[in-house]
Design a protein around this motif. Structure first.
Motif, PDB file in Angstrom:
ATOM      1  N   TYR A  75       0.841  -1.204   0.000  1.00 55.34           N
ATOM      2  CA  TYR A  75       0.000   0.000   0.000  1.00 55.34           C
ATOM      3  C   TYR A  75       0.876   1.254   0.000  1.00 55.34           C
ATOM      4  CZ  TYR A  75      -2.883   3.841   1.368  1.00 55.34           C
ATOM      5  OH  TYR A  75      -3.474   5.080   1.393  1.00 55.34           O
ATOM      6  N   TYR A  76       1.839   1.307   0.899  1.00 55.38           N
ATOM      7  CA  TYR A  76       2.703   2.489   0.998  1.00 55.38           C
ATOM      8  C   TYR A  76       3.576   2.680  -0.242  1.00 55.38           C
ATOM      9  CZ  TYR A  76       1.298   3.203   5.820  1.00 55.38           C
ATOM     10  OH  TYR A  76       0.568   3.441   6.959  1.00 55.38           O
ATOM     11  N   SER A  77       3.770   1.606  -1.015  1.00 55.66           N
ATOM     12  CA  SER A  77       4.534   1.696  -2.259  1.00 55.66           C
ATOM     13  C   SER A  77       3.654   2.073  -3.445  1.00 55.66           C
ATOM     14  CB  SER A  77       5.219   0.354  -2.552  1.00 55.66           C
ATOM     15  OG  SER A  77       6.147   0.043  -1.551  1.00 55.66           O
ATOM     16  N   GLY A  78       2.373   2.344  -3.187  1.00 52.99           N
ATOM     17  CA  GLY A  78       1.470   2.745  -4.258  1.00 52.99           C
ATOM     18  C   GLY A  78       0.955   1.596  -5.096  1.00 52.99           C
ATOM     19  N   LYS A  79       0.978   0.377  -4.551  1.00 57.97           N
ATOM     20  CA  LYS A  79       0.601  -0.799  -5.329  1.00 57.97           C
ATOM     21  C   LYS A  79      -0.702  -1.429  -4.853  1.00 57.97           C
ATOM     22  CE  LYS A  79       5.277  -1.949  -6.702  1.00 57.97           C
ATOM     23  NZ  LYS A  79       5.181  -1.697  -8.104  1.00 57.97           N
ATOM     24  N   ALA A  80      -1.593  -0.639  -4.229  1.00 52.65           N
ATOM     25  CA  ALA A  80      -2.799  -1.241  -3.645  1.00 52.65           C
ATOM     26  C   ALA A  80      -4.039  -0.391  -3.905  1.00 52.65           C
ATOM     27  CB  ALA A  80      -2.606  -1.467  -2.155  1.00 52.65           C
ATOM     28  N   ASP A  81      -4.454  -0.312  -5.165  1.00 56.87           N
ATOM     29  CA  ASP A  81      -5.753   0.306  -5.444  1.00 56.87           C
ATOM     30  C   ASP A  81      -6.858  -0.585  -4.890  1.00 56.87           C
ATOM     31  OD1 ASP A  81      -4.573   2.416  -6.960  1.00 56.87           O
ATOM     32  OD2 ASP A  81      -4.409   1.040  -8.661  1.00 56.87           O
ATOM     33  N   VAL A  82      -6.628  -1.893  -5.014  1.00 58.04           N
ATOM     34  CA  VAL A  82      -7.556  -2.908  -4.520  1.00 58.04           C
ATOM     35  C   VAL A  82      -6.724  -3.936  -3.755  1.00 58.04           C
ATOM     36  CG1 VAL A  82      -9.220  -4.705  -5.147  1.00 58.04           C
ATOM     37  CG2 VAL A  82      -9.063  -2.609  -6.521  1.00 58.04           C
TER      38      VAL A  82
END
Length: 122
Positions: free
Chosen positions: A44-51
Motif C-alpha cells: 500500500y505504501y509503495s502505491g501498489k494497492a488500489d484494490v
C-alpha cells in the motif's frame, strides 16, 4: 490506467486461487502478492494497492490489523476480505473497519466477479 491489486494471504495456494478467480474483464492490472499483513501494508505504501484482497489470519500482522491501519490513515484503497472465518461477528468487524466486501473461502470466479461488480470495479 493500471489497476494495482494486492493479494494478501499466507497460503501460496490461496493467493494463486484468488489470482485465477479474477475476471478476465479486468484489464491492465498489476498484481502484487503479500504473505502477511506487513507485506500488504508495505505494498500500500509503495502505491501498489488500489484494490486489496485480504485474508484475516496471517503471521506477523493479521488482516484485522491491516484494516485498522488503513482506516487510521484514511487510506484510499478498496479492501475485499477473503477468509475462512465466516462467522457473522468477523464479517461485521471487517465492515466496521472499512472493508468493502467479504467473501468466504474457497473463493470462486463467480462470487469474486459478483463482489467486484457490486463495488463498482467492473
Amino acid at each position: 490506467m493500471t489497476m494495482h491489486i494486492v493479494i494478501a494471504d499466507d497460503s501460496s495456494l490461496s493467493r494463486k486461487m484468488v489470482m485465477k478467480a479474477l475476471p478476465s474483464t479486468l484489464k491492465d492490472v498489476e498484481i502484487t502478492f503479500a504473505r502477511n499483513g506487513k507485506e500488504a501494508l508495505d505494498a500500500y505504501y509503495s502505491g501498489k494497492a488500489d484494490v486489496m484482497f485480504l485474508d484475516l489470519t496471517m503471521p506477523e500482522m493479521d488482516g484485522y490489523t491491516v484494516l485498522k491501519s488503513l482506516k487510521e490513515i484514511d487510506a484510499n484503497t478498496i479492501v475485499i476480505v477473503i477468509s475462512a472465518d465466516i462467522q457473522p461477528e468477523a464479517q461485521q468487524r471487517v465492515k466496521a473497519l472499512g472493508a468493502a466486501s467479504f467473501i468466504g473461502k474457497p473463493v470462486t470466479t463467480d462470487i469474486l466477479r459478483k463482489r467486484i461488480h457490486e463495488i463498482g470495479l467492473l
